[in-house]
Design a protein around this motif. Structure first.
Motif, PDB file in Angstrom:
ATOM      1  N   LEU A 120      -0.956   5.979   0.497  1.00  0.00           N
ATOM      2  CA  LEU A 120      -1.552   4.762   1.048  1.00  0.00           C
ATOM      3  C   LEU A 120      -1.000   4.449   2.433  1.00  0.00           C
ATOM      4  N   ALA A 121       0.265   4.761   2.669  1.00  0.00           N
ATOM      5  CA  ALA A 121       0.838   4.553   4.006  1.00  0.00           C
ATOM      6  C   ALA A 121       0.122   5.425   5.035  1.00  0.00           C
TER       7      ALA A 121
ATOM      8  N   GLU B 290      -4.584   4.830   3.138  1.00  0.00           N
ATOM      9  CA  GLU B 290      -5.034   3.665   2.365  1.00  0.00           C
ATOM     10  C   GLU B 290      -6.022   3.960   1.234  1.00  0.00           C
TER      11      GLU B 290
ATOM     12  N   LYS C  42      -9.245   0.431  -0.691  1.00  0.00           N
ATOM     13  CA  LYS C  42      -8.151   0.630   0.257  1.00  0.00           C
ATOM     14  C   LYS C  42      -6.971  -0.184  -0.261  1.00  0.00           C
TER      15      LYS C  42
ATOM     16  N   LYS D 202      -2.653  -1.311  -0.053  1.00  0.00           N
ATOM     17  CA  LYS D 202      -1.417  -1.442   0.712  1.00  0.00           C
ATOM     18  C   LYS D 202      -0.299  -1.808  -0.256  1.00  0.00           C
ATOM     19  N   GLU D 203       0.889  -1.422   0.110  1.00  0.00           N
ATOM     20  CA  GLU D 203       2.062  -1.649  -0.714  1.00  0.00           C
ATOM     21  C   GLU D 203       2.702  -2.989  -0.372  1.00  0.00           C
TER      22      GLU D 203
ATOM     23  N   ASP E   7       9.051  -8.077   1.068  1.00  0.00           N
ATOM     24  CA  ASP E   7       7.901  -8.552   1.844  1.00  0.00           C
ATOM     25  C   ASP E   7       7.637 -10.025   1.555  1.00  0.00           C
TER      26      ASP E   7
ATOM     27  N   PHE F  48       0.816  -2.866  -5.602  1.00  0.00           N
ATOM     28  CA  PHE F  48      -0.219  -2.395  -4.693  1.00  0.00           C
ATOM     29  C   PHE F  48      -1.357  -3.404  -4.679  1.00  0.00           C
ATOM     30  N   ASP F  49      -1.698  -3.844  -3.480  1.00  0.00           N
ATOM     31  CA  ASP F  49      -2.775  -4.789  -3.217  1.00  0.00           C
ATOM     32  C   ASP F  49      -3.979  -3.945  -2.799  1.00  0.00           C
TER      33      ASP F  49
END
Length: 180
Positions: free
Chosen positions: A67-68, A71, A92, A94-95, A100, A120-121
């Motif tokens: 994903l980095a 995505e 898609k 993102k972590e 965060d 993971f979003d």
């Protein structure tokens, strides 16, 4: 016949919530495709185009690395009981890591789970439902406690050492950014 939608409908959400297992697939631009089964109480539908998946410490951290880089993620649910159905969520991702800013908000949606590594979003771009008539019947007998027991026994300090030793790169050498 496959049916595509651009959102998670109420019917799709109910199907997701009834499942005990799902599969996550990601791939780097060049390298191995990763496909992993997932379980536990680790998946949430936030709205018609957003889901969250709580990921725990494991032998690899392929999803984070992939994903980095690009995505892309596919999540698949399939019914092993009652009415046959296969559902894929394309999106898609993102972590979100514990340091965060949005961590406290999203972690509160899940039960406390030993070895939690990241969430993971995932923004859903489309869904695909298909019949699943060839999927065999399986009976759900319960959750396995092995991973939770292992993570509890390790404690936070040893888990972080495990991340440093075994979760910093994908099997293809891509960085996972776990320690950032």
């Amino acid at each position: 016949m496959a049916k595509f939608t651009t959102k998670i409908t109420t019917r799709i959400q109910k199907f997701i919530e009834a499942q005990k297992i799902f599969f996550v697939a990601t791939a780097p631009t060049s390298g191995r495709i990763n496909l992993s089964p997932k379980g536990m109480d680790s998946f949430r539908v936030i709205n018609e185009n957003k889901v969250l998946w709580l990921n725990v410490t494991g032998s690899g951290n392929e999803t984070a690395a992939h994903l980095a880089e690009n995505e892309r993620i596919t999540i698949m649910f399939c019914s092993f009981e009652k009415i046959p159905n296969i559902l894929r969520l394309y999106g898609k991702g993102k972590e979100i890591k514990p340091n965060d800013k949005e961590w406290e908000k999203v972690i509160s949606l899940f039960p406390k789970t030993p070895g939690t590594r990241q969430i993971f979003d995932i923004t859903i771009e489309s869904t695909q439902s298909s019949c699943g008539m060839s999927i065999p019947f399986y009976e759900y007998k319960g959750e396995r406690d092995d991973l939770n027991d292992w993570a509890t026994e390790q404690g936070e300090e040893k888990i972080e050492q495990y991340w440093e030793d075994k979760n910093q790169t994908s099997i293809d050498g891509l960085p996972t950014n776990i320690l950032e």
